[in-house]
Design an enzyme around this catalytic site. Structure first.
Site, PDB file in Angstrom:
ATOM      1  N   ASN A  13      29.574  54.254  65.761  1.00 23.25           N
ATOM      2  CA  ASN A  13      29.068  55.839  65.069  1.00 23.25           C
ATOM      3  C   ASN A  13      29.753  56.698  64.491  1.00 23.25           C
ATOM      4  O   ASN A  13      30.354  57.555  65.201  1.00 23.25           O
ATOM      5  CB  ASN A  13      28.526  56.271  65.777  1.00 23.25           C
ATOM      6  CG  ASN A  13      26.953  57.263  64.971  1.00 23.25           C
ATOM      7  OD1 ASN A  13      27.248  57.938  64.921  1.00 23.25           O
ATOM      8  ND2 ASN A  13      25.455  57.347  65.677  1.00 23.25           N
ATOM      9  N   THR A  60      19.371  61.813  69.716  1.00 24.42           N
ATOM     10  CA  THR A  60      18.090  61.213  69.457  1.00 24.42           C
ATOM     11  C   THR A  60      17.961  61.335  71.301  1.00 24.42           C
ATOM     12  O   THR A  60      18.961  60.088  71.914  1.00 24.42           O
ATOM     13  CB  THR A  60      17.962  59.570  69.216  1.00 24.42           C
ATOM     14  OG1 THR A  60      19.132  59.942  67.967  1.00 24.42           O
ATOM     15  CG2 THR A  60      16.782  58.766  69.079  1.00 24.42           C
ATOM     16  N   GLU A  95      20.626  54.451  60.435  1.00 24.87           N
ATOM     17  CA  GLU A  95      20.131  55.140  61.015  1.00 24.87           C
ATOM     18  C   GLU A  95      18.728  55.769  60.558  1.00 24.87           C
ATOM     19  O   GLU A  95      19.311  57.098  60.135  1.00 24.87           O
ATOM     20  CB  GLU A  95      20.425  55.630  62.363  1.00 24.87           C
ATOM     21  CG  GLU A  95      21.002  55.150  63.452  1.00 24.87           C
ATOM     22  CD  GLU A  95      21.308  55.606  64.887  1.00 24.87           C
ATOM     23  OE1 GLU A  95      21.414  57.110  65.074  1.00 24.87           O
ATOM     24  OE2 GLU A  95      22.537  54.985  65.780  1.00 24.87           O
ATOM     25  N   HIS A 116      24.264  55.212  73.435  1.00 26.53           N
ATOM     26  CA  HIS A 116      23.469  55.699  74.055  1.00 26.53           C
ATOM     27  C   HIS A 116      24.801  56.250  75.087  1.00 26.53           C
ATOM     28  O   HIS A 116      24.178  56.198  75.798  1.00 26.53           O
ATOM     29  CB  HIS A 116      22.154  56.837  73.616  1.00 26.53           C
ATOM     30  CG  HIS A 116      21.866  57.985  72.704  1.00 26.53           C
ATOM     31  ND1 HIS A 116      22.379  58.950  73.576  1.00 26.53           N
ATOM     32  CD2 HIS A 116      21.566  58.451  72.081  1.00 26.53           C
ATOM     33  CE1 HIS A 116      22.258  59.923  72.842  1.00 26.53           C
ATOM     34  NE2 HIS A 116      21.406  59.912  71.805  1.00 26.53           N
ATOM     35  N   GLY A 117      25.241  57.319  74.598  1.00 28.20           N
ATOM     36  CA  GLY A 117      26.210  58.148  75.333  1.00 28.20           C
ATOM     37  C   GLY A 117      26.801  57.477  76.472  1.00 28.20           C
ATOM     38  O   GLY A 117      28.040  57.921  77.156  1.00 28.20           O
ATOM     39  N   ARG A 119      21.852  67.684  59.064  1.00 28.91           N
ATOM     40  CA  ARG A 119      23.491  68.149  60.050  1.00 28.91           C
ATOM     41  C   ARG A 119      24.162  67.199  59.936  1.00 28.91           C
ATOM     42  O   ARG A 119      25.357  68.176  60.316  1.00 28.91           O
ATOM     43  CB  ARG A 119      21.992  68.649  61.540  1.00 28.91           C
ATOM     44  CG  ARG A 119      22.460  67.036  62.400  1.00 28.91           C
ATOM     45  CD  ARG A 119      22.399  67.435  62.994  1.00 28.91           C
ATOM     46  NE  ARG A 119      20.243  68.027  63.635  1.00 28.91           N
ATOM     47  CZ  ARG A 119      19.665  67.745  64.718  1.00 28.91           C
ATOM     48  NH1 ARG A 119      20.276  67.691  65.783  1.00 28.91           N
ATOM     49  NH2 ARG A 119      18.567  67.744  64.409  1.00 28.91           N
ATOM     50  N   HIS A 178      29.529  62.452  64.080  1.00 30.28           N
ATOM     51  CA  HIS A 178      29.974  63.229  64.693  1.00 30.28           C
ATOM     52  C   HIS A 178      31.434  63.678  63.498  1.00 30.28           C
ATOM     53  O   HIS A 178      31.591  64.978  63.468  1.00 30.28           O
ATOM     54  CB  HIS A 178      31.020  63.458  65.855  1.00 30.28           C
ATOM     55  CG  HIS A 178      28.596  63.505  66.531  1.00 30.28           C
ATOM     56  ND1 HIS A 178      27.949  64.250  66.479  1.00 30.28           N
ATOM     57  CD2 HIS A 178      28.551  62.727  66.977  1.00 30.28           C
ATOM     58  CE1 HIS A 178      26.953  64.013  66.508  1.00 30.28           C
ATOM     59  NE2 HIS A 178      26.702  63.190  67.833  1.00 30.28           N
ATOM     60  N   ARG A 194      20.099  62.451  59.226  1.00 28.27           N
ATOM     61  CA  ARG A 194      18.970  62.637  59.830  1.00 28.27           C
ATOM     62  C   ARG A 194      18.297  63.358  58.714  1.00 28.27           C
ATOM     63  O   ARG A 194      19.018  63.974  57.985  1.00 28.27           O
ATOM     64  CB  ARG A 194      19.523  63.776  61.010  1.00 28.27           C
ATOM     65  CG  ARG A 194      19.361  63.256  62.439  1.00 28.27           C
ATOM     66  CD  ARG A 194      20.231  64.104  63.224  1.00 28.27           C
ATOM     67  NE  ARG A 194      19.026  64.160  63.718  1.00 28.27           N
ATOM     68  CZ  ARG A 194      18.376  64.093  65.200  1.00 28.27           C
ATOM     69  NH1 ARG A 194      19.447  63.578  65.583  1.00 28.27           N
ATOM     70  NH2 ARG A 194      17.064  64.856  65.247  1.00 28.27           N
ATOM     71  N   GLY A 236      29.098  56.150  69.733  1.00 29.72           N
ATOM     72  CA  GLY A 236      29.864  57.427  68.327  1.00 29.72           C
ATOM     73  C   GLY A 236      30.633  58.592  69.551  1.00 29.72           C
ATOM     74  O   GLY A 236      32.016  58.969  69.238  1.00 29.72           O
ATOM     75  N   HIS A 294      24.005  58.037  60.484  1.00 31.62           N
ATOM     76  CA  HIS A 294      22.156  58.216  60.973  1.00 31.62           C
ATOM     77  C   HIS A 294      22.295  59.672  60.098  1.00 31.62           C
ATOM     78  O   HIS A 294      22.563  59.978  60.099  1.00 31.62           O
ATOM     79  CB  HIS A 294      21.987  58.978  62.169  1.00 31.62           C
ATOM     80  CG  HIS A 294      20.769  59.175  62.646  1.00 31.62           C
ATOM     81  ND1 HIS A 294      20.122  59.515  64.239  1.00 31.62           N
ATOM     82  CD2 HIS A 294      19.365  59.421  61.952  1.00 31.62           C
ATOM     83  CE1 HIS A 294      19.026  59.702  63.603  1.00 31.62           C
ATOM     84  NE2 HIS A 294      18.609  60.120  62.690  1.00 31.62           N
ATOM     85  N   GLU A 349      17.345  47.975  69.951  1.00 27.11           N
ATOM     86  CA  GLU A 349      18.508  48.643  70.930  1.00 27.11           C
ATOM     87  C   GLU A 349      18.230  49.769  72.209  1.00 27.11           C
ATOM     88  O   GLU A 349      17.358  50.462  71.710  1.00 27.11           O
ATOM     89  CB  GLU A 349      19.154  49.648  69.749  1.00 27.11           C
ATOM     90  CG  GLU A 349      20.301  50.478  70.399  1.00 27.11           C
ATOM     91  CD  GLU A 349      21.543  51.203  69.320  1.00 27.11           C
ATOM     92  OE1 GLU A 349      21.371  50.143  68.562  1.00 27.11           O
ATOM     93  OE2 GLU A 349      22.189  51.425  69.446  1.00 27.11           O
TER      94      GLU A 349
END
Ligand code: PXP
Length: 247
Positions: free
Chosen positions: A9, A103, A72, A196-197, A51, A12, A47, A218, A45, A153
């Site tokens: 991902n 998220t 995403e 995630h994470g 952002r 960032h 958004r 990511g 993603h 997911e």
């Protein structure tokens, strides 16, 4: 055990770029480097508030990537129109709140089952593999299967948070739920992904789950790339995933 795909991902990279405005660091360049380092796909993603990733980033990723793009998106008309224009390899439907930093939880498929069933139909017809980002809960997984999703997911955020905070019992309980729900989703004919994470410390038990065919990672990788460079950061994640699967 089948090989597990790594989706990187790159949101960032865009976060850092947008902190200054301008064009650097370039998310497409990061995505191409990730491809070279062994990423099987790129996740981005878009958004609602733009952002990090922008519409122009998506245009450039679609044009410039060789590996599949996992787009995403929130379940809104605007995002559906963008996905139908680009027809990415995959779309992952995520919940989105403006005020959240990331998220935070999975989608509540049960609450809006018929709307989501209608929402994903044109995406599926356009050839995109539709994934639903949900918590490891049986009722949500069953609902995802009923609406015709191809993939779920599973949200690993609570597991990773518990690990980071040293809450061993909670961490074990989250891991148990993910393990059981990966098997349950697979039994319903769903392809299972997770993310995630995830970090080097938290990835091994998730990577070892036989039903989990893809991880999307990511934030940790982009952070780690400050210290070892993006290619080596991804290569180490790849190595840990392969080792966990006994490859
Ligand atoms: N999978 C999904 C569906 C996500 O929304 C995110 C975060 O955007 C990730 C994976 C990656 O999470 P992280 O950046 O914490 O690795």
């Amino acid at each position: 055990m089948s090989k597990q795909r790594l989706g990187v991902n790159i949101d960032h990279v865009a976060t850092v770029r947008n902190a200054r405005g301008g064009a650097v660091p370039d998310p497409l360049r990061a995505a191409q480097l990730a491809e070279e380092a062994g990423a099987d796909g790129i996740t981005a993603h878009l958004r609602e508030d733009r952002r990090h990733i922008t519409d122009a980033d998506i245009d450039r990723l679609v044009a410039g990537l060789r590996v599949p793009l996992n787009f995403e998106m929130a379940a809104t008309d605007e995002m559906q129109a963008i996905a139908l224009r680009h027809k990415p390899h995959a779309v992952c439907i995520v919940p989105e709140k403006r005020e959240e930093r990331t998220t935070e939880g999975g989608l509540d498929v049960l609450r809006e089952e018929s709307r989501l069933a209608r929402f994903i139909e044109p995406l599926r017809d356009a050839g995109s593999r539709v994934s639903i980002f949900i918590g490891a809960q049986e009722a949500q997984i069953a609902a995802a299967a009923r609406i015709g999703a191809a993939v779920v997911e599973l949200h690993t955020g609570a597991y990773c948070d518990a690990h980071a905070e040293g809450r061993t019992d909670a961490c074990d309980a989250e891991l148990k739920a993910i393990t059981e729900m990966a098997a349950y989703a697979h039994s319903l004919g769903l392809e299972v992904h997770a993310g995630h994470g995830l970090s080097y410390e938290t990835v091994p038990p998730i990577a070892a789950l036989p039903e989990v065919l893809e991880l999307n990672i990511g934030h940790f990788l982009i952070g780690e790339s400050i210290f070892r460079g993006l290619g080596p950061a991804i290569a180490e994640m790849r190595r840990l995933m392969d080792a966990a699967r006994g490859a």
